[in-house]
Scaffold this active site. Sequence first.
Site, PDB file in Angstrom:
ATOM      1  CD1 TRP A  57      -2.537   1.903   0.481  1.00 36.00           C
ATOM      2  CD2 TRP A  57      -1.213   2.485   2.194  1.00 36.00           C
ATOM      3  NE1 TRP A  57      -2.813   3.217   0.803  1.00 36.00           N
ATOM      4  CE2 TRP A  57      -2.017   3.592   1.856  1.00 36.00           C
ATOM      5  CE3 TRP A  57      -0.295   2.611   3.237  1.00 36.00           C
ATOM      6  CZ2 TRP A  57      -1.933   4.816   2.511  1.00 36.00           C
ATOM      7  CZ3 TRP A  57      -0.205   3.832   3.902  1.00 36.00           C
ATOM      8  CH2 TRP A  57      -1.024   4.917   3.541  1.00 36.00           C
ATOM      9  CD  GLU A  98      -4.739  -1.349   1.919  1.00 35.03           C
ATOM     10  OE1 GLU A  98      -3.607  -1.608   2.345  1.00 35.03           O
ATOM     11  OE2 GLU A  98      -5.681  -0.969   2.649  1.00 35.03           O
ATOM     12  CE  LYS A 150      -6.209   6.132   2.157  1.00 40.18           C
ATOM     13  NZ  LYS A 150      -5.412   6.060   3.351  1.00 40.18           N
ATOM     14  CG  ASP A 176      -8.887  -0.589   4.290  1.00 42.25           C
ATOM     15  OD1 ASP A 176      -9.958  -0.142   4.757  1.00 42.25           O
ATOM     16  OD2 ASP A 176      -7.820  -0.552   4.918  1.00 42.25           O
ATOM     17  CG  HIS A 182      -8.824   2.076   1.576  1.00 42.89           C
ATOM     18  ND1 HIS A 182      -7.558   1.659   1.264  1.00 42.89           N
ATOM     19  CD2 HIS A 182      -8.747   2.585   2.832  1.00 42.89           C
ATOM     20  CE1 HIS A 182      -6.750   1.889   2.283  1.00 42.89           C
ATOM     21  NE2 HIS A 182      -7.450   2.445   3.241  1.00 42.89           N
ATOM     22  CG  HIS A 189      -6.463  -4.195   4.956  1.00 37.42           C
ATOM     23  ND1 HIS A 189      -5.536  -3.205   4.785  1.00 37.42           N
ATOM     24  CD2 HIS A 189      -5.755  -5.346   5.103  1.00 37.42           C
ATOM     25  CE1 HIS A 189      -4.322  -3.727   4.809  1.00 37.42           C
ATOM     26  NE2 HIS A 189      -4.429  -5.020   4.987  1.00 37.42           N
ATOM     27  CG  ASP A 194      -9.525   5.160   5.279  1.00 39.78           C
ATOM     28  OD1 ASP A 194      -9.983   4.188   5.907  1.00 39.78           O
ATOM     29  OD2 ASP A 194      -8.381   5.184   4.797  1.00 39.78           O
ATOM     30  CG  ASP A 226      -8.124   3.137   9.299  1.00 41.84           C
ATOM     31  OD1 ASP A 226      -8.266   1.996   8.839  1.00 41.84           O
ATOM     32  OD2 ASP A 226      -7.637   4.076   8.639  1.00 41.84           O
ATOM     33  CG  ASP A 246      -5.725  -1.286   8.043  1.00 38.61           C
ATOM     34  OD1 ASP A 246      -5.131  -0.771   9.010  1.00 38.61           O
ATOM     35  OD2 ASP A 246      -5.623  -0.854   6.881  1.00 38.61           O
TER      36      ASP A 246
HETATM   37  C1  RNT Z   1      -3.969   2.910   4.674  1.00 38.36           C
HETATM   38  C2  RNT Z   1      -4.115   1.458   4.417  1.00 38.36           C
HETATM   39  C3  RNT Z   1      -3.030   0.572   4.972  1.00 38.36           C
HETATM   40  C4  RNT Z   1      -2.607   0.992   6.353  1.00 38.36           C
HETATM   41  C5  RNT Z   1      -1.659   0.043   7.042  1.00 38.36           C
HETATM   42  C6  RNT Z   1      -0.928   0.721   8.154  1.00 38.36           C
HETATM   43  O1  RNT Z   1      -5.066   3.634   4.311  1.00 38.36           O
HETATM   44  O2  RNT Z   1      -5.357   1.033   4.860  1.00 38.36           O
HETATM   45  O3  RNT Z   1      -3.429  -0.732   4.910  1.00 38.36           O
HETATM   46  O4  RNT Z   1      -3.703   1.173   7.200  1.00 38.36           O
HETATM   47  O5  RNT Z   1      -0.840  -0.586   6.162  1.00 38.36           O
HETATM   48 ZN    ZN Z   2      -5.742  -1.085   4.773  1.00 34.48          ZN
END
Ligand code: RNT
Ligand code: ZN
Length: 424
Positions: free
Chosen positions: A191, A232, A234, A265, A268, A292, A300, A302, A332
């Site tokens: 990523w 990955e 985004k 993810d 994302h 993720h 985003d 998290d 994640d």
């Molecule tokens: C970032 C991605 C990635 C990170 C990690 C730390 O937007 O989601 O996966 O969260 O690798």
């Molecule tokens: Zn991620």
Amino acid sequence: MYKYLTDDQIKANYAAAKQTYALLGVDTDKALKDAAAVPLSLHCWQGDDVTGFEKATDGLTGGIMATGNHPGRAQNGEQLRADLDLAASLIPGTKKVNLHALYAETEGKKVPRDEVGPEHFTKWIAWAKKAKLGLDFNPSYFSHPLAASGFTLSHADKKTREFWIRNGIQSRKIATAMGKATGMPAVNNQWIPDGSKDLPADRLSPRLRLKDSLDAIFAEKADPKLLIDAVESKLFGIGSESYVVGSHEFYTAYAVQNQMPLCLDMGHFHPTETIADKISGLLPFVPGLLLHVSRGVRWDSDHVVIYNEDVQAVFNEINRSGAWKKVWVALDFFDASINRIMAWTVGARAARKAMLSALLEPAKLLKDEEKAGHFGARLALMEELKNLPLTAVWDQLCLDQGVPTGTNWINVSDKYEADVLLKR
Ligand code: RNT
Ligand code: ZN
């Protein structure tokens, strides 16, 4: 102190639940075994707010952010491993631990990011072997002066790009060593934060450069028994609101062309866009998917994963598609506002519960009703399934796996916070 049901009460509840599910043709004993067998990768970075040990920049960069200042953050490998040990003891089922290049242990030596290698992960590997945990890995393309422009693998400067390509190549060597040592393939996920705050005039050139950089990183063929490569995508990040080089279309095309797993993810995509329907759209074209599991709130963000409809829909899709062996599941999120072990445990237990619930769904029955054109019954069943005694089966899963049942784990975490975390 929280109190929960006795083991005997849990067993009695399970026996009753087993009968309820059997009426729909569901074998709860099998679901218990299958749900525990799916590897769930715990992300080490929840334990220290994605700080890592290298600290080449003043804080986290790359357009991601952990907010909050709950005390007790892990500050070195020993502390992070101890915290992960405790979290792992509260989470049922097969587990892996997901590391980043930032978590290299270099014995006080300054090792440039592009030279970090398997030798800097020997402590992690020895610990994982002892704890019977698998390992996964990620190169770290952020929190570094050479990522300060917001560009890494797609950087216009060749030297900078080459530095990051070396980080990517090294990451595959580290993951391969992890796969070899643990006997479970290590998923290595690429990523990058690359993108720009405002409207770029040239969207194509960075993408062409990213493609070339990825080709260079993946030039050496992987042994799939040891290393699984994933990429990955985004939509946006903080400071890359207008353009992200590694977008969903870019990486979907790259993963299809190169036949490698694509990482989805959950945070994302557009804020109201969910990933469940993407699974069957991608499975015919890619060899696998890395998930993720995360929770975006308005952006985003998290947030800690909870047992909600979005997460349930993802695992239902995997189960209905018979795709458990094609999917790697990783957490994640990073929340620094609550006890970090609780964050891991809440998120991981929620993900495992959703896996169990998916495995308890009479998928064949639903599909049979669909084939018969009995759509009223299909919808009626989906509604009835929502109040089946999942909790009774979940409690039995925790009992079988030797982890605290119900609310009991909160007591264990609170004690660790008082005895260990608050003394740091
Ligand atoms: C970032 C991605 C990635 C990170 C990690 C730390 O937007 O989601 O996966 O969260 O690798
Ligand atoms: Zn991620």
